[in-house]
Design an enzyme around this catalytic site. Sequence first.
Site, PDB file in Angstrom:
ATOM      1  N   MET A  90       4.893   4.079   7.204  1.00 49.47           N
ATOM      2  CA  MET A  90       4.751   2.865   6.887  1.00 49.47           C
ATOM      3  C   MET A  90       5.090   1.783   8.482  1.00 49.47           C
ATOM      4  SD  MET A  90       4.434   3.510   3.059  1.00 49.47           S
ATOM      5  CE  MET A  90       6.186   2.344   2.586  1.00 49.47           C
ATOM      6  N   GLY A  91       5.624   2.298   9.346  1.00 48.88           N
ATOM      7  CA  GLY A  91       6.173   1.162  10.196  1.00 48.88           C
ATOM      8  C   GLY A  91       7.407   0.921   9.956  1.00 48.88           C
ATOM      9  N   ALA A  92       7.858  -0.216  10.534  1.00 48.53           N
ATOM     10  CA  ALA A  92       9.073  -1.024  10.683  1.00 48.53           C
ATOM     11  C   ALA A  92       9.955   0.541  11.026  1.00 48.53           C
ATOM     12  CB  ALA A  92       9.717  -0.950   9.104  1.00 48.53           C
ATOM     13  N   LEU A  93      10.059   1.230  12.176  1.00 48.60           N
ATOM     14  CA  LEU A  93      10.397   2.577  12.395  1.00 48.60           C
ATOM     15  C   LEU A  93      11.834   2.582  12.919  1.00 48.60           C
ATOM     16  CD1 LEU A  93       7.130   3.463  14.869  1.00 48.60           C
ATOM     17  CD2 LEU A  93       8.052   4.076  12.418  1.00 48.60           C
ATOM     18  N   HIS A  94      12.620   3.727  11.951  1.00 45.34           N
ATOM     19  CA  HIS A  94      14.198   3.837  12.860  1.00 45.34           C
ATOM     20  C   HIS A  94      14.426   5.126  13.651  1.00 45.34           C
ATOM     21  CE1 HIS A  94      13.864   6.208   9.093  1.00 45.34           C
ATOM     22  NE2 HIS A  94      13.558   5.138   8.734  1.00 45.34           N
ATOM     23  N   GLY A 147      15.308   7.933  11.987  1.00 46.41           N
ATOM     24  CA  GLY A 147      14.787   9.104  10.917  1.00 46.41           C
ATOM     25  C   GLY A 147      13.176   8.752  11.819  1.00 46.41           C
ATOM     26  N   HIS A 148      12.489   7.432  11.461  1.00 48.48           N
ATOM     27  CA  HIS A 148      10.894   7.715  12.509  1.00 48.48           C
ATOM     28  C   HIS A 148      11.242   8.929  13.240  1.00 48.48           C
ATOM     29  CE1 HIS A 148      10.026   4.792   8.988  1.00 48.48           C
ATOM     30  NE2 HIS A 148       9.151   5.461   9.157  1.00 48.48           N
ATOM     31  N   GLN A 178       0.548   2.887  -3.506  1.00 50.40           N
ATOM     32  CA  GLN A 178       1.587   3.939  -3.284  1.00 50.40           C
ATOM     33  C   GLN A 178       3.098   3.106  -4.355  1.00 50.40           C
ATOM     34  OE1 GLN A 178       2.390   5.880  -0.038  1.00 50.40           O
ATOM     35  NE2 GLN A 178       4.679   5.939  -0.055  1.00 50.40           N
ATOM     36  N   GLY A 207      10.447  13.084   5.837  1.00 56.75           N
ATOM     37  CA  GLY A 207      11.907  13.384   6.793  1.00 56.75           C
ATOM     38  C   GLY A 207      12.776  14.108   5.007  1.00 56.75           C
TER      39      GLY A 207
HETATM   40  O1  PAF Z   1       7.631   8.211   3.782  1.00 55.29           O
HETATM   41  C1  PAF Z   1       6.936   7.660   3.911  1.00 55.29           C
HETATM   42  O2  PAF Z   1       6.907   6.297   4.743  1.00 55.29           O
HETATM   43  C2  PAF Z   1       5.530   7.552   3.386  1.00 55.29           C
HETATM   44  O3  PAF Z   1       5.145   7.453   1.889  1.00 55.29           O
HETATM   45  C3  PAF Z   1       4.220   8.395   3.450  1.00 55.29           C
HETATM   46  C4  PAF Z   1       4.289   9.356   3.646  1.00 55.29           C
HETATM   47  C5  PAF Z   1       3.957   7.318   5.279  1.00 55.29           C
HETATM   48  C6  PAF Z   1       3.354   7.963   2.813  1.00 55.29           C
HETATM   49  O4  PAF Z   1       2.370   6.136   2.511  1.00 55.29           O
END
Ligand code: PAF
Length: 286
Positions: free
Chosen positions: A30-34, A36-37, A61, A148
Amino acid sequence: MRTITTNAQFDELYTDFQSTNAQIGFVPTMGALHEGHLSLLHRAKAENDLVVVSIFVNPTQFNDPKDLEKYPRTLEADARILEAAGCDLLYAPNVEEVYGGAMEKQRVDYGALTSILEGAKRPGHYDGVVQVVRRLFEIVRPHRGYFGKKDFQQVAIIREMVRREQIPVEIVPCELIRDESGLAMSSRNVLLSAESKQNALALVNTLRAMKERFPGASPKEVEEWGQAQLRNDPAVELEYLEVLDGLNFEQPEAWSDYQSPMALVAAFVGGVRLIDNLEFIVSEEA
Ligand code: PAF
Protein backbone atom coordinates in the site's frame (compact mmCIF):
# COMPACT_ATOMS: atom_id res chain seq x y z
CA MET A 1 11.51 0.25 -14.24
CA ARG A 2 8.19 0.76 -15.98
CA THR A 3 5.24 2.28 -14.17
CA ILE A 4 1.73 1.40 -15.30
CA THR A 5 -1.68 2.27 -13.94
CA THR A 6 -4.15 0.20 -15.98
CA ASN A 7 -4.98 -3.48 -16.36
CA ALA A 8 -4.90 -3.09 -20.15
CA GLN A 9 -1.25 -1.99 -19.93
CA PHE A 10 -0.55 -4.94 -17.69
CA ASP A 11 -2.23 -7.40 -20.10
CA GLU A 12 -0.08 -6.15 -22.97
CA LEU A 13 3.13 -6.68 -20.99
CA TYR A 14 1.93 -10.03 -19.67
CA THR A 15 1.85 -11.43 -23.21
CA ASP A 16 5.57 -10.60 -23.51
CA PHE A 17 6.31 -12.14 -20.11
CA GLN A 18 4.58 -15.34 -21.18
CA SER A 19 6.45 -15.55 -24.47
CA THR A 20 9.74 -15.67 -22.53
CA ASN A 21 8.35 -17.99 -19.84
CA ALA A 22 9.41 -15.44 -17.22
CA GLN A 23 8.74 -16.35 -13.59
CA ILE A 24 6.94 -13.44 -11.96
CA GLY A 25 7.50 -12.49 -8.31
CA PHE A 26 4.86 -10.14 -6.91
CA VAL A 27 5.06 -7.81 -3.92
CA PRO A 28 1.69 -6.22 -3.18
CA THR A 29 1.96 -3.06 -1.05
CA MET A 30 0.00 0.00 0.00
CA GLY A 31 3.04 2.23 -0.53
CA ALA A 32 4.94 4.38 2.00
CA LEU A 33 7.74 1.94 1.37
CA HIS A 34 10.41 1.07 3.92
CA GLU A 35 13.19 -1.46 4.46
CA GLY A 36 10.62 -4.17 5.20
CA HIS A 37 9.13 -3.83 1.71
CA LEU A 38 12.59 -3.74 0.17
CA SER A 39 13.48 -7.01 1.83
CA LEU A 40 10.44 -8.56 0.09
CA LEU A 41 11.56 -7.05 -3.21
CA HIS A 42 15.12 -8.39 -2.81
CA ARG A 43 13.85 -11.87 -2.02
CA ALA A 44 11.45 -11.74 -5.01
CA LYS A 45 14.30 -10.60 -7.27
CA ALA A 46 16.50 -13.47 -6.14
CA GLU A 47 13.81 -16.06 -6.80
CA ASN A 48 12.17 -14.83 -10.04
CA ASP A 49 12.97 -13.47 -13.50
CA LEU A 50 11.05 -10.29 -12.93
CA VAL A 51 9.44 -8.47 -10.05
CA VAL A 52 6.14 -6.61 -10.03
CA VAL A 53 5.34 -4.32 -7.10
CA SER A 54 1.84 -2.91 -6.70
CA ILE A 55 1.01 0.23 -4.77
CA PHE A 56 -2.67 0.45 -3.98
CA VAL A 57 -4.20 1.82 -0.79
CA ASN A 58 -7.12 -0.58 -0.67
CA PRO A 59 -10.20 1.18 0.77
CA THR A 60 -12.05 -2.08 1.50
CA GLN A 61 -9.60 -3.20 4.19
CA PHE A 62 -9.95 -0.06 6.34
CA ASN A 63 -12.65 -0.44 8.93
CA ASP A 64 -12.03 3.09 10.17
CA PRO A 65 -12.45 5.90 7.57
CA LYS A 66 -10.10 8.14 9.59
CA ASP A 67 -7.38 5.49 9.35
CA LEU A 68 -7.82 5.37 5.56
CA GLU A 69 -7.63 9.15 5.35
CA LYS A 70 -4.47 9.30 7.50
CA TYR A 71 -2.69 6.47 5.65
CA PRO A 72 0.56 7.89 4.18
CA ARG A 73 0.58 8.28 0.38
CA THR A 74 4.04 8.87 -1.10
CA LEU A 75 3.85 7.50 -4.66
CA GLU A 76 6.64 9.59 -6.21
CA ALA A 77 9.16 8.83 -3.46
CA ASP A 78 8.10 5.16 -3.54
CA ALA A 79 8.68 4.97 -7.29
CA ARG A 80 12.20 6.36 -6.83
CA ILE A 81 12.94 3.81 -4.11
CA LEU A 82 11.67 0.94 -6.25
CA GLU A 83 13.62 2.05 -9.31
CA ALA A 84 16.86 2.23 -7.27
CA ALA A 85 16.16 -1.21 -5.77
CA GLY A 86 15.79 -2.83 -9.20
CA CYS A 87 12.03 -3.34 -9.42
CA ASP A 88 10.98 -4.20 -13.00
CA LEU A 89 7.38 -3.08 -13.00
CA LEU A 90 5.38 -0.80 -10.73
CA TYR A 91 1.63 -1.24 -10.97
CA ALA A 92 -0.16 1.70 -9.35
CA PRO A 93 -3.85 1.45 -10.24
CA ASN A 94 -6.81 3.48 -8.96
CA VAL A 95 -9.87 2.02 -7.25
CA GLU A 96 -11.90 1.85 -10.48
CA GLU A 97 -9.15 -0.12 -12.21
CA VAL A 98 -8.93 -2.69 -9.42
CA TYR A 99 -12.61 -3.15 -8.67
CA GLY A 100 -14.35 -1.81 -11.79
CA GLY A 101 -17.30 -0.61 -9.72
CA ALA A 102 -17.69 -3.97 -7.89
CA MET A 103 -16.23 -3.07 -4.51
CA GLU A 104 -18.72 -5.13 -2.45
CA LYS A 105 -16.71 -7.53 -0.29
CA GLN A 106 -17.72 -10.92 1.05
CA ARG A 107 -17.35 -12.13 4.59
CA VAL A 108 -14.36 -14.46 4.96
CA ASP A 109 -14.61 -17.11 7.70
CA TYR A 110 -11.54 -19.29 8.17
CA GLY A 111 -12.34 -20.09 11.84
CA ALA A 112 -9.85 -18.80 14.45
CA LEU A 113 -7.60 -17.50 11.67
CA THR A 114 -10.09 -14.77 10.80
CA SER A 115 -12.01 -14.39 14.07
CA ILE A 116 -9.33 -13.60 16.70
CA LEU A 117 -6.75 -10.80 17.13
CA GLU A 118 -6.98 -8.43 14.13
CA GLY A 119 -10.11 -10.27 12.98
CA ALA A 120 -11.84 -9.39 16.26
CA LYS A 121 -10.45 -5.86 16.62
CA ARG A 122 -10.81 -4.77 12.98
CA PRO A 123 -14.06 -6.34 11.76
CA GLY A 124 -14.08 -6.60 7.96
CA HIS A 125 -10.35 -5.86 7.64
CA TYR A 126 -9.33 -9.30 6.43
CA ASP A 127 -12.44 -9.53 4.23
CA GLY A 128 -10.96 -6.56 2.35
CA VAL A 129 -7.44 -7.99 2.35
CA VAL A 130 -8.60 -11.30 0.90
CA GLN A 131 -10.71 -9.46 -1.67
CA VAL A 132 -7.87 -7.23 -2.87
CA VAL A 133 -5.13 -9.88 -2.87
CA ARG A 134 -7.37 -12.28 -4.82
CA ARG A 135 -8.10 -9.47 -7.31
CA LEU A 136 -4.42 -8.44 -7.61
CA PHE A 137 -3.43 -12.08 -8.18
CA GLU A 138 -6.05 -12.24 -10.98
CA ILE A 139 -4.58 -9.16 -12.63
CA VAL A 140 -0.86 -9.85 -12.14
CA ARG A 141 -0.94 -13.69 -12.37
CA PRO A 142 2.35 -14.10 -10.48
CA HIS A 143 4.16 -17.35 -9.77
CA ARG A 144 5.03 -16.23 -6.24
CA GLY A 145 3.60 -13.64 -3.83
CA TYR A 146 5.79 -12.13 -1.09
CA PHE A 147 4.30 -11.10 2.27
CA GLY A 148 5.99 -9.85 5.44
CA LYS A 149 5.50 -11.72 8.70
CA LYS A 150 4.94 -8.45 10.56
CA ASP A 151 1.28 -9.06 9.76
CA PHE A 152 1.63 -12.71 10.68
CA GLN A 153 -2.13 -13.30 10.67
CA GLN A 154 -2.45 -11.81 7.17
CA VAL A 155 0.14 -14.23 5.78
CA ALA A 156 -1.70 -17.18 7.35
CA ILE A 157 -5.03 -16.00 5.93
CA ILE A 158 -3.65 -15.45 2.43
CA ARG A 159 -2.09 -18.92 2.49
CA GLU A 160 -5.46 -20.32 3.51
CA MET A 161 -7.24 -18.40 0.72
CA VAL A 162 -4.81 -19.75 -1.89
CA ARG A 163 -5.19 -23.28 -0.51
CA ARG A 164 -9.01 -23.19 -0.38
CA GLU A 165 -9.47 -21.52 -3.78
CA GLN A 166 -6.63 -23.46 -5.41
CA ILE A 167 -5.02 -20.28 -6.69
CA PRO A 168 -1.74 -21.25 -8.40
CA VAL A 169 0.47 -18.75 -6.53
CA GLU A 170 3.18 -19.79 -4.08
CA ILE A 171 2.96 -17.66 -0.93
CA VAL A 172 6.40 -16.74 0.41
CA PRO A 173 6.38 -15.49 4.03
CA CYS A 174 9.32 -13.12 4.71
CA GLU A 175 10.95 -12.19 8.02
CA LEU A 176 9.75 -9.19 9.99
CA ILE A 177 12.30 -6.37 9.70
CA ARG A 178 13.17 -4.09 12.64
CA ASP A 179 15.03 -0.79 12.67
CA GLU A 180 18.21 -0.48 14.74
CA SER A 181 16.17 0.41 17.86
CA GLY A 182 14.12 -2.78 17.51
CA LEU A 183 10.92 -1.10 16.27
CA ALA A 184 9.12 -3.26 13.69
CA MET A 185 9.25 -1.50 10.30
CA SER A 186 5.82 -0.19 9.33
CA SER A 187 4.43 2.39 6.93
CA ARG A 188 2.65 3.85 9.94
CA ASN A 189 5.95 4.64 11.74
CA VAL A 190 6.18 7.92 9.80
CA LEU A 191 3.12 9.04 11.75
CA LEU A 192 4.95 8.60 15.09
CA SER A 193 6.64 11.55 16.83
CA ALA A 194 10.19 10.98 18.12
CA GLU A 195 8.76 10.52 21.62
CA SER A 196 6.13 8.02 20.44
CA LYS A 197 8.80 6.06 18.55
CA GLN A 198 10.64 5.68 21.82
CA ASN A 199 7.44 4.73 23.66
CA ALA A 200 6.57 2.19 20.95
CA LEU A 201 9.65 0.16 21.89
CA ALA A 202 7.62 -1.09 24.87
CA LEU A 203 5.96 -3.52 22.41
CA VAL A 204 9.13 -5.26 21.20
CA ASN A 205 10.72 -5.09 24.66
CA THR A 206 7.70 -6.83 26.19
CA LEU A 207 7.66 -9.49 23.46
CA ARG A 208 11.36 -10.15 23.99
CA ALA A 209 10.93 -10.37 27.76
CA MET A 210 8.01 -12.79 27.24
CA LYS A 211 10.24 -14.95 25.06
CA GLU A 212 12.79 -15.05 27.89
CA ARG A 213 10.11 -16.26 30.30
CA PHE A 214 9.23 -19.11 27.90
CA PRO A 215 9.15 -22.02 28.69
CA GLY A 216 9.73 -21.44 32.43
CA ALA A 217 6.18 -20.18 32.98
CA SER A 218 2.96 -21.51 31.38
CA PRO A 219 1.54 -19.93 28.18
CA LYS A 220 -1.21 -18.16 30.21
CA GLU A 221 1.31 -16.87 32.77
CA VAL A 222 3.62 -15.54 30.04
CA GLU A 223 0.65 -13.92 28.28
CA GLU A 224 -0.73 -12.33 31.44
CA TRP A 225 2.71 -11.09 32.48
CA GLY A 226 3.13 -9.36 29.12
CA GLN A 227 -0.37 -7.88 29.23
CA ALA A 228 0.30 -6.45 32.71
CA GLN A 229 3.53 -4.80 31.48
CA LEU A 230 1.76 -3.00 28.67
CA ARG A 231 -1.40 -2.15 30.63
CA ASN A 232 0.82 -0.46 33.25
CA ASP A 233 2.56 1.61 30.59
CA PRO A 234 0.79 5.00 30.34
CA ALA A 235 2.12 5.59 26.80
CA VAL A 236 0.53 2.39 25.46
CA GLU A 237 -3.14 1.66 24.85
CA LEU A 238 -3.20 -2.10 24.54
CA GLU A 239 -5.67 -3.75 22.14
CA TYR A 240 -4.46 -7.31 22.52
CA LEU A 241 -1.42 -9.33 23.46
CA GLU A 242 -1.82 -13.07 23.04
CA VAL A 243 0.31 -16.18 23.05
CA LEU A 244 -0.66 -18.76 20.44
CA ASP A 245 0.58 -21.47 18.14
CA GLY A 246 1.55 -19.72 14.91
CA LEU A 247 0.89 -22.89 12.96
CA ASN A 248 -2.84 -23.12 13.62
CA PHE A 249 -3.72 -20.10 15.79
CA GLU A 250 -4.78 -22.40 18.64
CA GLN A 251 -4.04 -21.59 22.29
CA PRO A 252 -3.40 -24.84 24.20
CA GLU A 253 -2.64 -24.81 27.93
CA ALA A 254 0.77 -26.54 27.79
CA TRP A 255 3.84 -25.63 25.75
CA SER A 256 4.18 -29.29 24.78
CA ASP A 257 1.06 -28.86 22.60
CA TYR A 258 2.55 -25.91 20.68
CA GLN A 259 4.47 -26.40 17.45
CA SER A 260 5.37 -22.76 16.91
CA PRO A 261 4.79 -20.73 20.09
CA MET A 262 4.68 -16.98 19.61
CA ALA A 263 3.13 -13.76 20.90
CA LEU A 264 1.26 -11.15 18.86
CA VAL A 265 0.42 -7.63 19.98
CA ALA A 266 -1.58 -4.62 18.80
CA ALA A 267 -1.62 -1.28 20.58
CA PHE A 268 -2.04 2.44 20.04
CA VAL A 269 1.03 4.54 20.79
CA GLY A 270 0.77 8.31 20.30
CA GLY A 271 -2.54 7.78 18.45
CA VAL A 272 -1.00 5.36 15.93
CA ARG A 273 -2.09 1.72 15.80
CA LEU A 274 0.90 -0.62 15.71
CA ILE A 275 1.20 -4.41 15.49
CA ASP A 276 4.19 -6.61 16.26
CA ASN A 277 4.94 -10.26 16.98
CA LEU A 278 7.73 -12.57 18.03
CA GLU A 279 8.20 -16.27 17.37
CA PHE A 280 9.64 -17.91 20.50
CA ILE A 281 11.51 -20.71 18.79
CA VAL A 282 12.56 -19.38 15.37
CA SER A 283 15.49 -17.08 15.98
CA GLU A 284 14.94 -13.43 15.11
CA GLU A 285 16.63 -12.60 11.82
CA ALA A 286 16.35 -8.86 11.88
O1 PAF B 1 0.06 -5.72 3.90
C1 PAF B 1 -0.37 -4.83 3.13
O2 PAF B 1 0.29 -3.84 2.85
C2 PAF B 1 -1.76 -4.99 2.55
O3 PAF B 1 -2.64 -5.61 3.45
C3 PAF B 1 -1.78 -5.72 1.19
C4 PAF B 1 -1.30 -7.15 1.32
C5 PAF B 1 -0.90 -4.97 0.20
C6 PAF B 1 -3.21 -5.74 0.65
O4 PAF B 1 -3.71 -4.46 0.45
